[in-house]
Scaffold this motif. Structure first.
Motif, PDB file in Angstrom:
ATOM      1  N   ASP A  81       0.802  -1.218   0.000  1.00 56.38           N
ATOM      2  CA  ASP A  81       0.000   0.000   0.000  1.00 56.38           C
ATOM      3  C   ASP A  81       0.835   1.267   0.000  1.00 56.38           C
ATOM      4  OD1 ASP A  81       1.015   0.096   2.567  1.00 56.38           O
ATOM      5  OD2 ASP A  81      -0.928   0.223   3.577  1.00 56.38           O
ATOM      6  N   ARG A  82       2.175   1.129  -0.165  1.00 53.19           N
ATOM      7  CA  ARG A  82       3.028   2.316  -0.194  1.00 53.19           C
ATOM      8  C   ARG A  82       4.386   1.951  -0.779  1.00 53.19           C
ATOM      9  NH1 ARG A  82       2.748   4.457   5.384  1.00 53.19           N
ATOM     10  NH2 ARG A  82       0.682   3.552   5.159  1.00 53.19           N
ATOM     11  N   LEU A  83       5.135   2.968  -1.163  1.00 56.20           N
ATOM     12  CA  LEU A  83       6.521   2.778  -1.590  1.00 56.20           C
ATOM     13  C   LEU A  83       7.329   3.986  -1.167  1.00 56.20           C
ATOM     14  CD1 LEU A  83       6.768   4.712  -4.311  1.00 56.20           C
ATOM     15  CD2 LEU A  83       5.670   2.760  -5.388  1.00 56.20           C
ATOM     16  N   GLU A  84       8.641   3.781  -1.047  1.00 53.44           N
ATOM     17  CA  GLU A  84       9.556   4.851  -0.639  1.00 53.44           C
ATOM     18  C   GLU A  84      10.432   5.248  -1.815  1.00 53.44           C
ATOM     19  OE1 GLU A  84      11.822   4.057   2.922  1.00 53.44           O
ATOM     20  OE2 GLU A  84      10.396   2.488   3.480  1.00 53.44           O
ATOM     21  N   PRO A  85      10.199   6.410  -2.426  1.00 55.26           N
ATOM     22  CA  PRO A  85      11.075   6.849  -3.523  1.00 55.26           C
ATOM     23  C   PRO A  85      12.489   7.120  -3.016  1.00 55.26           C
ATOM     24  CG  PRO A  85       8.979   8.022  -3.533  1.00 55.26           C
ATOM     25  CD  PRO A  85       9.069   7.317  -2.224  1.00 55.26           C
ATOM     26  N   LEU A  86      13.487   6.656  -3.771  1.00 58.21           N
ATOM     27  CA  LEU A  86      14.891   6.779  -3.375  1.00 58.21           C
ATOM     28  C   LEU A  86      15.688   7.706  -4.273  1.00 58.21           C
ATOM     29  CD1 LEU A  86      15.596   2.997  -2.715  1.00 58.21           C
ATOM     30  CD2 LEU A  86      15.150   4.757  -0.990  1.00 58.21           C
ATOM     31  N   GLY A  87      15.387   7.745  -5.553  1.00 54.84           N
ATOM     32  CA  GLY A  87      16.167   8.568  -6.469  1.00 54.84           C
ATOM     33  C   GLY A  87      15.624   8.460  -7.873  1.00 54.84           C
TER      34      GLY A  87
ATOM     35  N   VAL B  79      11.797   6.667 -11.690  1.00 54.67           N
ATOM     36  CA  VAL B  79      12.016   6.790 -10.245  1.00 54.67           C
ATOM     37  C   VAL B  79      12.271   5.417  -9.632  1.00 54.67           C
ATOM     38  CG1 VAL B  79      11.009   7.531  -8.052  1.00 54.67           C
ATOM     39  CG2 VAL B  79      10.592   8.860 -10.139  1.00 54.67           C
ATOM     40  N   LEU B  80      13.383   5.307  -8.923  1.00 54.59           N
ATOM     41  CA  LEU B  80      13.694   4.100  -8.159  1.00 54.59           C
ATOM     42  C   LEU B  80      13.049   4.215  -6.785  1.00 54.59           C
ATOM     43  CD1 LEU B  80      15.428   1.463  -7.692  1.00 54.59           C
ATOM     44  CD2 LEU B  80      17.093   3.003  -6.626  1.00 54.59           C
ATOM     45  N   SER B  81      12.303   3.183  -6.375  1.00 56.12           N
ATOM     46  CA  SER B  81      11.672   3.145  -5.064  1.00 56.12           C
ATOM     47  C   SER B  81      11.942   1.799  -4.406  1.00 56.12           C
ATOM     48  CB  SER B  81      10.153   3.360  -5.183  1.00 56.12           C
ATOM     49  OG  SER B  81       9.844   4.611  -5.752  1.00 56.12           O
ATOM     50  N   ARG B  82      11.684   1.765  -3.108  1.00 55.90           N
ATOM     51  CA  ARG B  82      11.806   0.539  -2.342  1.00 55.90           C
ATOM     52  C   ARG B  82      10.424   0.178  -1.804  1.00 55.90           C
ATOM     53  NH1 ARG B  82      16.591   0.960   1.329  1.00 55.90           N
ATOM     54  NH2 ARG B  82      15.423   2.740   2.114  1.00 55.90           N
TER      55      ARG B  82
ATOM     56  N   PRO C 234       7.866  -2.167   0.744  1.00 54.73           N
ATOM     57  CA  PRO C 234       7.960  -2.853   2.028  1.00 54.73           C
ATOM     58  C   PRO C 234       8.520  -4.262   1.817  1.00 54.73           C
ATOM     59  CG  PRO C 234       5.855  -1.714   1.842  1.00 54.73           C
ATOM     60  CD  PRO C 234       6.511  -1.616   0.496  1.00 54.73           C
ATOM     61  N   GLY C 235       9.510  -4.617   2.591  1.00 53.59           N
ATOM     62  CA  GLY C 235      10.185  -5.896   2.395  1.00 53.59           C
ATOM     63  C   GLY C 235      11.479  -5.772   1.630  1.00 53.59           C
ATOM     64  N   GLY C 236      11.713  -4.621   0.982  1.00 53.19           N
ATOM     65  CA  GLY C 236      13.010  -4.340   0.381  1.00 53.19           C
ATOM     66  C   GLY C 236      13.124  -4.472  -1.118  1.00 53.19           C
ATOM     67  N   ARG C 237      12.106  -4.999  -1.810  1.00 53.72           N
ATOM     68  CA  ARG C 237      12.224  -5.134  -3.261  1.00 53.72           C
ATOM     69  C   ARG C 237      12.348  -3.758  -3.906  1.00 53.72           C
ATOM     70  NH1 ARG C 237      10.973  -9.433  -6.351  1.00 53.72           N
ATOM     71  NH2 ARG C 237       9.475 -10.294  -4.838  1.00 53.72           N
ATOM     72  N   LEU C 238      13.221  -3.652  -4.913  1.00 54.14           N
ATOM     73  CA  LEU C 238      13.383  -2.408  -5.659  1.00 54.14           C
ATOM     74  C   LEU C 238      12.451  -2.397  -6.857  1.00 54.14           C
ATOM     75  CD1 LEU C 238      17.271  -1.978  -5.664  1.00 54.14           C
ATOM     76  CD2 LEU C 238      15.597  -1.025  -4.061  1.00 54.14           C
ATOM     77  N   VAL C 239      11.866  -1.229  -7.123  1.00 52.56           N
ATOM     78  CA  VAL C 239      10.993  -1.074  -8.276  1.00 52.56           C
ATOM     79  C   VAL C 239      11.279   0.281  -8.913  1.00 52.56           C
ATOM     80  CG1 VAL C 239       9.110  -0.168  -6.828  1.00 52.56           C
ATOM     81  CG2 VAL C 239       8.600  -1.048  -9.106  1.00 52.56           C
ATOM     82  N   VAL C 240      11.352   0.301 -10.223  1.00 50.42           N
ATOM     83  CA  VAL C 240      11.467   1.557 -10.978  1.00 50.42           C
ATOM     84  C   VAL C 240      10.171   1.760 -11.731  1.00 50.42           C
ATOM     85  CG1 VAL C 240      12.701   2.822 -12.781  1.00 50.42           C
ATOM     86  CG2 VAL C 240      13.965   1.324 -11.213  1.00 50.42           C
ATOM     87  N   THR C 241       9.559   2.919 -11.549  1.00 53.33           N
ATOM     88  CA  THR C 241       8.351   3.284 -12.283  1.00 53.33           C
ATOM     89  C   THR C 241       8.666   4.440 -13.227  1.00 53.33           C
ATOM     90  OG1 THR C 241       7.693   4.753 -10.454  1.00 53.33           O
ATOM     91  CG2 THR C 241       6.775   2.524 -10.469  1.00 53.33           C
ATOM     92  N   ARG C 242       7.982   4.449 -14.363  1.00 55.02           N
ATOM     93  CA  ARG C 242       8.219   5.513 -15.343  1.00 55.02           C
ATOM     94  C   ARG C 242       6.982   5.685 -16.197  1.00 55.02           C
ATOM     95  NH1 ARG C 242      11.081   4.458 -20.669  1.00 55.02           N
ATOM     96  NH2 ARG C 242       8.894   4.706 -21.269  1.00 55.02           N
ATOM     97  N   PRO C 243       6.541   6.933 -16.440  1.00 51.52           N
ATOM     98  CA  PRO C 243       5.417   7.134 -17.365  1.00 51.52           C
ATOM     99  C   PRO C 243       5.735   6.559 -18.738  1.00 51.52           C
ATOM    100  CG  PRO C 243       5.874   9.142 -16.136  1.00 51.52           C
ATOM    101  CD  PRO C 243       6.998   8.195 -15.838  1.00 51.52           C
ATOM    102  N   GLY C 244       4.711   6.070 -19.414  1.00 52.74           N
ATOM    103  CA  GLY C 244       4.922   5.441 -20.708  1.00 52.74           C
ATOM    104  C   GLY C 244       5.478   6.369 -21.772  1.00 52.74           C
ATOM    105  N   SER C 245       5.161   7.663 -21.687  1.00 53.16           N
ATOM    106  CA  SER C 245       5.562   8.598 -22.741  1.00 53.16           C
ATOM    107  C   SER C 245       6.927   9.223 -22.500  1.00 53.16           C
ATOM    108  CB  SER C 245       4.515   9.716 -22.864  1.00 53.16           C
ATOM    109  OG  SER C 245       4.434  10.481 -21.660  1.00 53.16           O
ATOM    110  N   PHE C 246       7.633   8.838 -21.427  1.00 54.47           N
ATOM    111  CA  PHE C 246       8.900   9.464 -21.087  1.00 54.47           C
ATOM    112  C   PHE C 246      10.071   8.625 -21.579  1.00 54.47           C
ATOM    113  CE2 PHE C 246       7.953  12.421 -17.253  1.00 54.47           C
ATOM    114  CZ  PHE C 246       6.834  12.906 -17.898  1.00 54.47           C
ATOM    115  N   GLY C 247      11.223   9.275 -21.682  1.00 54.17           N
ATOM    116  CA  GLY C 247      12.474   8.570 -21.935  1.00 54.17           C
ATOM    117  C   GLY C 247      12.834   8.455 -23.397  1.00 54.17           C
ATOM    118  N   GLY C 248      14.145   8.491 -23.657  1.00 52.26           N
ATOM    119  CA  GLY C 248      14.644   8.290 -25.001  1.00 52.26           C
ATOM    120  C   GLY C 248      14.812   6.819 -25.312  1.00 52.26           C
ATOM    121  N   PRO C 249      15.366   6.500 -26.485  1.00 52.70           N
ATOM    122  CA  PRO C 249      15.514   5.096 -26.891  1.00 52.70           C
ATOM    123  C   PRO C 249      16.330   4.248 -25.927  1.00 52.70           C
ATOM    124  CG  PRO C 249      15.822   6.550 -28.771  1.00 52.70           C
ATOM    125  CD  PRO C 249      15.771   7.437 -27.559  1.00 52.70           C
TER     126      PRO C 249
END
Length: 393
Positions: free
Chosen positions: A335-341, A348-351, A353-368
């Motif tokens: 039910d929550r995540l901690e953004p790290l950088g 955005v890299l987040s952690r 609960p329990g320690g798993r790392l997840v990166v989220t990114r909008p679909g329209s962002f980023g280069g090739p």
């Protein structure tokens, strides 16, 4: 309702990738910021509520924002995250703010992504939004002007935005009414001017993209007591591509050594697909082709279920698309995540609960090379984003 300065910075976002982006942009990282799902609250200097309303009916969106505002305390400062392409229930959600006594100063401008507002029109790569291809995956047609998306509002041109005294006066008047002001904006300096003029104005909420959130964050120094960075390692990485954006195809193609599963949207909408656990670098995506927008929620849910069912080990997650990211976290039961950088803008890299790392990114962002950079940052200590200030990669 009384709205004082000070207290927490509280943001309300309509999708998960935008919520994580906002938490980083507002300038407090690690264990001192939190993105909250559902009806939970949190104790942190920055709290971002993901109300998950991007694709909801307007009445549902308004009710969700009302519920989030019920968790805003006296002394909190409020930011409403909106999509930089004006998708979602912006009119209903902004009207909810004014109904609760807030004046609103708003701009969707995101200069770093070449999205600017001139004379009340949002331009994407120099083309008016309504004439661009940015809404190709949406069911509706894009608005001609920002006010068409927002509803009743007054336009402030660039001359006003670049006049500090006049802008402050306009914001103070809007907070007392309360009214909605749409601000022209072409540069990060314009965003900074909006954030400065709004600072300390009681009863005023700012609304905008991650660009305006970053301008607010620049007003406040980042504290030194950051949480320690998680150790980077050669972990398995599972990439879940929940976006129809064409750039995602090239981003996947540039992932060296990846095992790519292109999944049938019909099978995903029916509940998911059985796959082996990720080993090394694994990509799950919807099979290329035009996806019926009406099936998108069911496909996102099936993609999330497929990913989580395969996620039996310590693999890191990378999820493209806010709705898919939300469905993945729901399937994981968090039910929550901690953004790290931030690896690059919006990634955005987040952690969890329990320690798993997840990166989220909008679909329209980023280069090739976006996905390649994300995977490299997860696996290489020297480029690990949590070990250095956001935005330096």
């Amino acid at each position: 309702m009384r709205h004082d300065s000070g207290g927490r910075m509280v943001a309300v976002a309509d999708d998960l990738s935008g919520a994580a982006e906002t938490a980083i942009a507002l300038g407090v990282r690690g264990s001192r910021s939190v993105v909250v799902l559902d009806g939970a609250d949190a104790e942190a200097p920055v709290v971002v509520f993901d109300v998950d309303t991007r694709a909801a009916p307007p009445a549902v969106a308004a009710a969700a924002v009302t519920a989030a505002l019920g968790r805003v305390r006296t002394g909190d400062r409020l930011f409403k995250k909106i999509d930089s392409l004006l998708r979602g229930n912006i009119a209903a959600e902004i009207a909810t703010l004014t109904e609760h006594g807030y004046g609103v100063a708003l701009t969707p401008a995101l200069p770093v992504a070449r999205r600017v507002v001139r004379q009340g029109v949002l331009y994407v790569d120099g083309v008016p939004l309504a004439d661009s291809e940015a809404w190709r995956a949406e069911r509706a047609t894009p608005p001609r002007t920002v006010r068409d998306a927002v509803g009743e509002a007054e336009l402030l041109g660039l001359a006003m935005v670049r006049d500090p005294a006049a802008l402050r006066e306009a914001f103070t008047a809007a907070a007392g009414a309360p009214r909605v002001l749409v601000c022209d904006c072409e540069t990060d300096a314009d965003l900074d001017a909006i954030a400065r003029a709004a600072q300390g104005v009681p009863g005023l909420a700012l609304a905008g993209s991650g660009g305006l959130a970053a301008a607010i964050g620049r007003l406040h120094p980042v504290p030194d007591d950051q949480a320690p960075a998680p150790a980077a390692r050669a972990m398995p990485v599972l990439v879940v591509v929940g976006t129809a954006e064409p750039v995602a195809v090239e981003q996947v193609a540039r992932l060296s050594g990846a095992t790519v599963h292109s999944l049938d949207p019909g099978a995903l909408a029916a509940g998911g697909v059985a796959l082996p656990p990720p080993d090394g670098l694994t990509v799950l995506r919807v099979a290329p082709g035009r996806l019926d927008p009406r099936r998108a929620p069911a496909v996102a849910a099936g993609l999330a279920q497929t990913a989580v069912a395969a996620l039996t080990g310590p693999a890191a997650l990378v999820v493209l698309g806010g709705e898919t990211a939300r469905r993945v976290l729901e399937a994981l039961g968090v039910d929550r995540l901690e953004p790290l950088g931030e690896i690059h803008h919006g990634a955005v890299l987040s952690r969890l609960p329990g320690g798993r790392l997840v990166v989220t990114r909008p679909g329209s962002f980023g280069g090739p090379d976006s996905l390649a950079r994300i995977v490299r940052a997860l696996r290489t200590p020297e480029t690990h984003p949590a070990a250095q200030p956001a935005g330096l990669q």
